[in-house]
Design a protein around this motif. Structure first.
Motif, PDB file in Angstrom:
ATOM      1  N   LEU A 284       0.819  -1.193   0.000  1.00 59.89           N
ATOM      2  CA  LEU A 284       0.000   0.000   0.000  1.00 59.89           C
ATOM      3  C   LEU A 284       0.863   1.258   0.000  1.00 59.89           C
ATOM      4  O   LEU A 284       1.907   1.316   0.661  1.00 59.89           O
ATOM      5  CB  LEU A 284      -0.895   0.010   1.248  1.00 59.89           C
ATOM      6  CG  LEU A 284      -1.865  -1.172   1.340  1.00 59.89           C
ATOM      7  CD1 LEU A 284      -2.336  -1.359   2.775  1.00 59.89           C
ATOM      8  CD2 LEU A 284      -3.059  -0.947   0.428  1.00 59.89           C
ATOM      9  N   GLU A 285       0.414   2.261  -0.741  1.00 56.83           N
ATOM     10  CA  GLU A 285       1.111   3.549  -0.803  1.00 56.83           C
ATOM     11  C   GLU A 285       0.108   4.669  -0.572  1.00 56.83           C
ATOM     12  O   GLU A 285      -0.878   4.795  -1.316  1.00 56.83           O
ATOM     13  CB  GLU A 285       1.811   3.735  -2.149  1.00 56.83           C
ATOM     14  CG  GLU A 285       2.537   5.075  -2.264  1.00 56.83           C
ATOM     15  CD  GLU A 285       3.225   5.269  -3.606  1.00 56.83           C
ATOM     16  OE1 GLU A 285       4.278   5.929  -3.648  1.00 56.83           O
ATOM     17  OE2 GLU A 285       2.699   4.762  -4.628  1.00 56.83           O
ATOM     18  N   TRP A 286       0.365   5.490   0.438  1.00 61.26           N
ATOM     19  CA  TRP A 286      -0.479   6.647   0.717  1.00 61.26           C
ATOM     20  C   TRP A 286      -0.178   7.736  -0.312  1.00 61.26           C
ATOM     21  O   TRP A 286       0.983   8.088  -0.540  1.00 61.26           O
ATOM     22  CB  TRP A 286      -0.209   7.142   2.131  1.00 61.26           C
ATOM     23  CG  TRP A 286      -0.909   8.403   2.508  1.00 61.26           C
ATOM     24  CD1 TRP A 286      -2.226   8.557   2.798  1.00 61.26           C
ATOM     25  CD2 TRP A 286      -0.317   9.699   2.633  1.00 61.26           C
ATOM     26  NE1 TRP A 286      -2.493   9.870   3.108  1.00 61.26           N
ATOM     27  CE2 TRP A 286      -1.348  10.594   3.029  1.00 61.26           C
ATOM     28  CE3 TRP A 286       0.979  10.201   2.473  1.00 61.26           C
ATOM     29  CZ2 TRP A 286      -1.118  11.943   3.244  1.00 61.26           C
ATOM     30  CZ3 TRP A 286       1.212  11.540   2.690  1.00 61.26           C
ATOM     31  CH2 TRP A 286       0.163  12.402   3.076  1.00 61.26           C
TER      32      TRP A 286
ATOM     33  N   THR B  11      -7.056  10.641  14.387  1.00 61.64           N
ATOM     34  CA  THR B  11      -5.619  10.933  14.450  1.00 61.64           C
ATOM     35  C   THR B  11      -4.864  10.509  13.190  1.00 61.64           C
ATOM     36  O   THR B  11      -3.649  10.658  13.126  1.00 61.64           O
ATOM     37  CB  THR B  11      -4.983  10.264  15.682  1.00 61.64           C
ATOM     38  OG1 THR B  11      -5.322   8.885  15.702  1.00 61.64           O
ATOM     39  CG2 THR B  11      -5.449  10.942  16.959  1.00 61.64           C
ATOM     40  N   GLY B  12      -5.568   9.989  12.193  1.00 61.75           N
ATOM     41  CA  GLY B  12      -4.922   9.772  10.913  1.00 61.75           C
ATOM     42  C   GLY B  12      -4.958   8.382  10.321  1.00 61.75           C
ATOM     43  O   GLY B  12      -4.631   8.207   9.162  1.00 61.75           O
ATOM     44  N   TYR B  13      -5.342   7.371  11.107  1.00 64.38           N
ATOM     45  CA  TYR B  13      -5.470   6.033  10.505  1.00 64.38           C
ATOM     46  C   TYR B  13      -6.727   6.023   9.627  1.00 64.38           C
ATOM     47  O   TYR B  13      -7.606   6.862   9.765  1.00 64.38           O
ATOM     48  CB  TYR B  13      -5.580   4.979  11.608  1.00 64.38           C
ATOM     49  CG  TYR B  13      -6.641   5.310  12.636  1.00 64.38           C
ATOM     50  CD1 TYR B  13      -6.299   5.990  13.799  1.00 64.38           C
ATOM     51  CD2 TYR B  13      -7.969   4.978  12.438  1.00 64.38           C
ATOM     52  CE1 TYR B  13      -7.258   6.336  14.733  1.00 64.38           C
ATOM     53  CE2 TYR B  13      -8.939   5.311  13.361  1.00 64.38           C
ATOM     54  CZ  TYR B  13      -8.582   5.992  14.511  1.00 64.38           C
ATOM     55  OH  TYR B  13      -9.525   6.330  15.428  1.00 64.38           O
TER      56      TYR B  13
ATOM     57  N   PHE C 152       3.445   2.514   5.007  1.00 63.64           N
ATOM     58  CA  PHE C 152       3.007   1.160   5.328  1.00 63.64           C
ATOM     59  C   PHE C 152       4.202   0.222   5.286  1.00 63.64           C
ATOM     60  O   PHE C 152       5.148   0.435   4.515  1.00 63.64           O
ATOM     61  CB  PHE C 152       1.977   0.673   4.308  1.00 63.64           C
ATOM     62  CG  PHE C 152       0.659   1.395   4.356  1.00 63.64           C
ATOM     63  CD1 PHE C 152       0.458   2.557   3.624  1.00 63.64           C
ATOM     64  CD2 PHE C 152      -0.402   0.905   5.106  1.00 63.64           C
ATOM     65  CE1 PHE C 152      -0.750   3.233   3.654  1.00 63.64           C
ATOM     66  CE2 PHE C 152      -1.622   1.565   5.143  1.00 63.64           C
ATOM     67  CZ  PHE C 152      -1.789   2.735   4.417  1.00 63.64           C
TER      68      PHE C 152
ATOM     69  N   ASN D 103       1.956  12.932  -0.600  1.00 62.67           N
ATOM     70  CA  ASN D 103       3.195  12.178  -0.517  1.00 62.67           C
ATOM     71  C   ASN D 103       4.233  12.862  -1.419  1.00 62.67           C
ATOM     72  O   ASN D 103       3.963  13.077  -2.602  1.00 62.67           O
ATOM     73  CB  ASN D 103       2.960  10.735  -0.970  1.00 62.67           C
ATOM     74  CG  ASN D 103       4.112   9.826  -0.635  1.00 62.67           C
ATOM     75  OD1 ASN D 103       5.275  10.213  -0.711  1.00 62.67           O
ATOM     76  ND2 ASN D 103       3.784   8.607  -0.263  1.00 62.67           N
TER      77      ASN D 103
ATOM     78  N   GLU E 198       2.608   9.389   5.555  1.00 60.94           N
ATOM     79  CA  GLU E 198       2.194   8.124   6.161  1.00 60.94           C
ATOM     80  C   GLU E 198       2.844   6.995   5.369  1.00 60.94           C
ATOM     81  O   GLU E 198       2.941   7.080   4.135  1.00 60.94           O
ATOM     82  CB  GLU E 198       0.671   7.971   6.091  1.00 60.94           C
ATOM     83  CG  GLU E 198      -0.085   9.072   6.800  1.00 60.94           C
ATOM     84  CD  GLU E 198      -1.582   8.956   6.611  1.00 60.94           C
ATOM     85  OE1 GLU E 198      -2.275   9.984   6.791  1.00 60.94           O
ATOM     86  OE2 GLU E 198      -2.078   7.867   6.281  1.00 60.94           O
TER      87      GLU E 198
ATOM     88  N   TYR F 297      -0.845  -5.599   7.316  1.00 60.07           N
ATOM     89  CA  TYR F 297       0.032  -4.444   7.114  1.00 60.07           C
ATOM     90  C   TYR F 297       0.062  -3.582   8.367  1.00 60.07           C
ATOM     91  O   TYR F 297      -0.981  -3.349   8.992  1.00 60.07           O
ATOM     92  CB  TYR F 297      -0.477  -3.570   5.962  1.00 60.07           C
ATOM     93  CG  TYR F 297      -0.412  -4.207   4.602  1.00 60.07           C
ATOM     94  CD1 TYR F 297      -1.523  -4.841   4.051  1.00 60.07           C
ATOM     95  CD2 TYR F 297       0.764  -4.171   3.842  1.00 60.07           C
ATOM     96  CE1 TYR F 297      -1.459  -5.420   2.793  1.00 60.07           C
ATOM     97  CE2 TYR F 297       0.832  -4.747   2.583  1.00 60.07           C
ATOM     98  CZ  TYR F 297      -0.284  -5.376   2.068  1.00 60.07           C
ATOM     99  OH  TYR F 297      -0.225  -5.952   0.825  1.00 60.07           O
TER     100      TYR F 297
ATOM    101  N   TYR G 260       1.230   6.732  11.077  1.00 63.08           N
ATOM    102  CA  TYR G 260       0.546   7.940  10.621  1.00 63.08           C
ATOM    103  C   TYR G 260       0.895   9.128  11.501  1.00 63.08           C
ATOM    104  O   TYR G 260       0.198  10.131  11.517  1.00 63.08           O
ATOM    105  CB  TYR G 260      -0.970   7.720  10.569  1.00 63.08           C
ATOM    106  CG  TYR G 260      -1.578   7.133  11.827  1.00 63.08           C
ATOM    107  CD1 TYR G 260      -1.607   5.753  12.021  1.00 63.08           C
ATOM    108  CD2 TYR G 260      -2.121   7.941  12.810  1.00 63.08           C
ATOM    109  CE1 TYR G 260      -2.143   5.210  13.182  1.00 63.08           C
ATOM    110  CE2 TYR G 260      -2.664   7.415  13.964  1.00 63.08           C
ATOM    111  CZ  TYR G 260      -2.670   6.041  14.145  1.00 63.08           C
ATOM    112  OH  TYR G 260      -3.213   5.505  15.295  1.00 63.08           O
TER     113      TYR G 260
ATOM    114  N   GLN H  22       1.095   0.383   9.646  1.00 61.74           N
ATOM    115  CA  GLN H  22       1.131   1.732   9.086  1.00 61.74           C
ATOM    116  C   GLN H  22       1.481   2.706  10.196  1.00 61.74           C
ATOM    117  O   GLN H  22       0.956   2.587  11.302  1.00 61.74           O
ATOM    118  CB  GLN H  22      -0.242   2.104   8.516  1.00 61.74           C
ATOM    119  CG  GLN H  22      -0.355   3.520   7.983  1.00 61.74           C
ATOM    120  CD  GLN H  22      -1.785   4.065   8.066  1.00 61.74           C
ATOM    121  OE1 GLN H  22      -2.552   3.699   8.938  1.00 61.74           O
ATOM    122  NE2 GLN H  22      -2.140   4.934   7.131  1.00 61.74           N
TER     123      GLN H  22
ATOM    124  N   TYR I  51      -3.664  -3.362   9.731  1.00 63.59           N
ATOM    125  CA  TYR I  51      -4.776  -3.658   8.838  1.00 63.59           C
ATOM    126  C   TYR I  51      -4.688  -5.110   8.396  1.00 63.59           C
ATOM    127  O   TYR I  51      -3.592  -5.670   8.258  1.00 63.59           O
ATOM    128  CB  TYR I  51      -4.732  -2.775   7.584  1.00 63.59           C
ATOM    129  CG  TYR I  51      -4.826  -1.297   7.863  1.00 63.59           C
ATOM    130  CD1 TYR I  51      -3.692  -0.564   8.173  1.00 63.59           C
ATOM    131  CD2 TYR I  51      -6.048  -0.634   7.823  1.00 63.59           C
ATOM    132  CE1 TYR I  51      -3.771   0.798   8.433  1.00 63.59           C
ATOM    133  CE2 TYR I  51      -6.135   0.733   8.074  1.00 63.59           C
ATOM    134  CZ  TYR I  51      -4.992   1.432   8.391  1.00 63.59           C
ATOM    135  OH  TYR I  51      -5.069   2.775   8.660  1.00 63.59           O
TER     136      TYR I  51
END
Lengths: 119, 108
Positions: free
Chosen positions: A47-49, A103-105, B99, A62, B97, B88, B92, B90, B37
């Motif tokens: 996964l990439e934010w 908080t950001g998740y 992973f 990002n 952010e 995963y 934050y 992560q 996750y």
């Protein structure tokens, strides 16, 4: 129950702009309690934010994609959108929209949409 | 950016066994802003744990998270058949952010 749904073309040509929209139901993008994110996952990879937006229009991207990414919000339609310019095959991925918890998740996710970059 | 390294890459266990998954950060994770996750094939990731140790809504208590600083752990006390998936971590707390690369939990 908050639900998110991605929509947009599944095929984009190299060098063009990828455009996706996330429609939110059961909640409001205008809520001051949350941010709204885009995340992607190349086939078979992690996964990439990509970035997030606040209802006011404030964004955070990002750095690896910052020069090509624009995230916007349309509070009247309860939607937020992603534009990624100058795409290449490396941008082929499942793109997810998500709600950021306090908080950001990411606590709620869309089902994801596969975008393939190919001529 | 903070790099998260998960281990092992693949974990082979049987239902009923205990699973321990590790996530190590390249620098301290601010305020323990670490989430876990679960992702099954063809599905979006599902939030299990946030704040390193708080279970998300509806997550069974066999899932627990621990750790602080740079070392974090997800423990599944007694594996159920539906727990076999990719996990995963992560962070934050710092932008961007990031992973981890994932741990695949497979049936032995």
């Amino acid at each position: 129950q908050v639900q998110l749904q991605e929509s947009g073309p599944g095929l984009v040509k190299p060098s063009e702009t990828l455009s996706l929209t996330c429609t939110v139901s059961g909640g409001s993008v205008s809520s001051g309690s949350y941010y709204w994110s885009w995340i992607r996952q190349p086939p078979g990879k992690g996964l990439e934010w990509i970035g997030y937006i606040y209802y006011s229009g404030s964004t955070n991207y990002n750095p690896s994609l910052k020069s090509r990414v624009t995230i916007s919000v349309d509070t009247s339609k309860n939607q937020f959108s992603l534009k990624l310019s100058s795409v290449t095959a490396a941008d082929t991925a499942v793109y997810y929209c998500a709600r950021d918890g306090p908080t950001g998740y990411q606590d709620y996710w869309g089902q994801g949409t596969l975008v393939t970059v190919s001529s | 950016e903070i790099v998260l390294t998960q281990s092992p890459g693949t974990l082979s266990l049987s239902p009923g066994e205990r699973a321990t998954l590790s996530c190590r950060a390249s620098q301290s994770v601010s305020s323990s802003y670490l989430a876990w996750y679960q992702q099954k094939p063809g599905q979006a990731p599902r939030l299990l744990i946030y704040g390193a140790s708080s279970r998300a809504t509806g997550i069974p208590d066999r899932f627990s998270g621990s750790g602080s600083g740079t070392d974090f752990t997800l423990t599944i006390s007694r594996l159920e058949p539906e727990d076999f998936a990719v996990y995963y971590c992560q962070q934050y707390g710092s932008s961007p952010e990031t992973f981890g690369q994932g741990t695949k939990l497979e049936i032995k």
